[in-house]
Design a protein around this motif. Structure first.
Motif, short mmCIF file in Angstrom:
data_model
loop_
_atom_site.label_atom_id
_atom_site.label_comp_id
_atom_site.label_asym_id
_atom_site.label_seq_id
_atom_site.Cartn_x
_atom_site.Cartn_y
_atom_site.Cartn_z
N TYR A 6 1.00 -1.14 -0.20
CA TYR A 6 0.13 0.22 -0.04
C TYR A 6 0.89 1.27 0.01
CZ TYR A 6 -4.40 -2.52 1.39
OH TYR A 6 -5.55 -3.42 1.34
N LEU A 8 0.75 4.79 2.17
CA LEU A 8 -0.01 5.41 2.95
C LEU A 8 -0.02 6.94 2.71
CD1 LEU A 8 1.23 3.64 6.18
CD2 LEU A 8 -1.08 3.18 4.85
N ALA A 46 1.46 -0.03 10.21
CA ALA A 46 0.18 0.26 10.09
C ALA A 46 -0.80 -1.07 9.89
CB ALA A 46 -0.28 1.16 9.12
N GLU A 47 -1.74 -1.09 10.71
CA GLU A 47 -2.80 -2.36 10.43
C GLU A 47 -3.95 -1.70 9.63
OE1 GLU A 47 -5.76 -4.83 13.09
OE2 GLU A 47 -4.77 -3.35 14.10
N ILE A 48 -3.93 -2.50 8.54
CA ILE A 48 -4.91 -2.15 7.31
C ILE A 48 -6.12 -3.20 7.34
CG2 ILE A 48 -5.21 -1.49 4.96
CD1 ILE A 48 -2.29 -0.68 4.96
N GLU A 53 -9.35 0.63 6.13
CA GLU A 53 -9.13 1.50 7.37
C GLU A 53 -7.73 1.17 7.94
OE1 GLU A 53 -13.69 0.91 9.26
OE2 GLU A 53 -12.27 -0.73 9.25
N VAL A 54 -7.03 2.29 8.19
CA VAL A 54 -5.71 2.20 8.74
C VAL A 54 -5.64 2.72 10.21
CG1 VAL A 54 -3.33 3.30 8.12
CG2 VAL A 54 -5.17 3.08 6.27
N ARG A 55 -4.87 1.87 10.85
CA ARG A 55 -4.45 1.98 12.26
C ARG A 55 -2.89 2.16 12.08
NH1 ARG A 55 -6.22 -1.73 17.16
NH2 ARG A 55 -8.20 -1.33 15.94
N ARG A 70 -4.69 7.68 4.86
CA ARG A 70 -5.75 6.79 3.99
C ARG A 70 -4.67 5.99 3.27
NH1 ARG A 70 -6.70 9.63 -0.44
NH2 ARG A 70 -5.45 11.36 -0.22
N ALA A 71 -5.08 4.68 2.72
CA ALA A 71 -4.14 3.81 2.09
C ALA A 71 -4.79 3.33 0.56
CB ALA A 71 -4.68 2.21 2.86
#
Length: 77
Positions: A6, A8, A46-48, A53-55, A70-71
């Motif tokens: 991805y 980011l 990042a967790e996607i 949704e990105v954390r 955003r991813a």
């Protein structure tokens, strides 16, 4: 099929396009149960979710969580 890479996009001020970082699948799972992605340095993690949704996950002390990231999926190399 899970996306392996991805881009980011970190929001910046209203007059800029934002900073971008390319991340790849680490093979790990984050606290929400979704894949974890990291940049080549391992500093940005990042967790996607499957809904995009990105954390952002902290990798060191003193890091503040980024919001509004955003991813964008990238084609697999």
């Amino acid at each position: 099929m899970t996306t392996k890479r991805y881009e980011l996009v970190f929001p910046d001020g209203p007059d800029t396009a934002g900073d971008t970082v390319e991340v790849s699948d680490t093979g790990q799972t984050g606290p929400g149960g979704h894949p974890v992605y990291a940049d080549a340095t391992g500093i940005v993690r990042a967790e996607i979710s499957d809904r995009g949704e990105v954390r952002i996950l902290p990798t060191g002390g003193g890091q503040e969580a980024a919001h509004g990231v955003r991813a964008r999926p990238l084609p697999d190399a």
